[in-house]
Design an enzyme around this catalytic site. Structure first.
Site, PDB file in Angstrom:
ATOM      1  N   HIS A  76      -0.068 -18.781  19.585  1.00 50.05           N
ATOM      2  CA  HIS A  76       0.232 -18.001  18.663  1.00 50.05           C
ATOM      3  C   HIS A  76       1.578 -17.499  18.510  1.00 50.05           C
ATOM      4  O   HIS A  76       2.247 -17.221  17.393  1.00 50.05           O
ATOM      5  CB  HIS A  76      -0.758 -16.732  18.641  1.00 50.05           C
ATOM      6  CG  HIS A  76      -2.141 -17.189  18.233  1.00 50.05           C
ATOM      7  ND1 HIS A  76      -2.636 -16.558  17.112  1.00 50.05           N
ATOM      8  CD2 HIS A  76      -3.197 -17.680  18.623  1.00 50.05           C
ATOM      9  CE1 HIS A  76      -3.835 -16.799  16.889  1.00 50.05           C
ATOM     10  NE2 HIS A  76      -4.210 -17.799  17.908  1.00 50.05           N
ATOM     11  N   ASP A 106      -4.156  -9.113  14.397  1.00 51.40           N
ATOM     12  CA  ASP A 106      -4.772 -10.388  14.774  1.00 51.40           C
ATOM     13  C   ASP A 106      -5.281 -10.332  16.261  1.00 51.40           C
ATOM     14  O   ASP A 106      -4.453 -10.571  17.227  1.00 51.40           O
ATOM     15  CB  ASP A 106      -3.920 -11.639  14.666  1.00 51.40           C
ATOM     16  CG  ASP A 106      -4.805 -12.920  14.879  1.00 51.40           C
ATOM     17  OD1 ASP A 106      -6.102 -12.843  14.890  1.00 51.40           O
ATOM     18  OD2 ASP A 106      -4.244 -14.042  14.623  1.00 51.40           O
TER      19      ASP A 106
END
Length: 206
Positions: A76, A106
């Site tokens: 990520h 997130d």
């Protein structure tokens, strides 16, 4: 109004909607999806046109004893533009209230998991339900009052079998209820399935 004028007006409206899409979300967007559905990539794409974004990571940090989780986090991180700033916190309410730049959260699923641990849900410590309600209500109030563009990612967990454990059922129920309330106060709710985006609700401005 002549037919030519009507066509020009319609074309201008289409162009205006396209420009608004290119400029990124103006309000609050909830992106739902299952594991590896592409929801995080879609959320990042929605924010790509903003010059500065605060990436809010409320999940568990990388740990030496869990290389698989550390690898997920590294993946990520590698996708984030250099001009994005990362903030790791479970205090989402304060982050929302202080925000002056677009936020990408997130995700709500990992946040709920951490909050359940912090309030004592896993051990069923006395009073955990009340402490949980207070945390959730504080976040929801901040979500409603926030005035910066926000994209929040969350797991869609209500389509599988009933979890066999108490902790699994609590997580599923709490996150499912939270998703519904966040969606009710979002300008757009989008579901990502196998990399394809289904817009469940859409901001009328777009």
């Amino acid at each position: 109004m002549t037919k030519l004028t009507q066509r020009l007006a319609a074309a201008l409206e289409v162009t205006a909607r396209q420009l608004r899409r290119l400029s990124g979300p103006e309000g609050k967007v909830l992106v739902l999806g299952g594991v590896r559905s592409g929801k995080s990539r879609h959320a990042e794409h929605l924010m790509a046109s903003h010059p500065e974004v605060v990436y809010v990571a409320p999940g568990y940090p990388a740990a030496d004893d869990d290389p698989e989780w550390a690898a997920r986090i590294a993946q990520h991180q590698a996708r984030r533009p250099a001009n994005w700033r990362t903030e790791e916190t479970t205090d989402l309410a304060t982050t929302l209230r202080k925000a002056s730049r677009p936020l990408l959260i997130d995700c709500l699923g990992t946040w709920v998991s951490r909050v359940l641990g912090e309030v004592g849900a896993w051990d069923q410590t006395a009073g955990w339900e009340q402490r949980l309600d207070e945390r959730l209500e504080d976040f929801l109030a901040a979500w409603v009052s926030a005035h910066v563009p926000i994209v929040a990612v969350s797991n869609e967990v209500g389509m599988g079998v009933v979890p066999a454990t108490f902790s699994g059922r609590v997580f599923r129920d709490v996150l499912g209820a939270l998703n519904s309330r966040v969606a009710a106060e979002a300008d757009s709710v989008q579901l990502v399935v196998a990399g394809h985006v289904v817009r469940l609700t859409e901001d009328a401005r777009r």
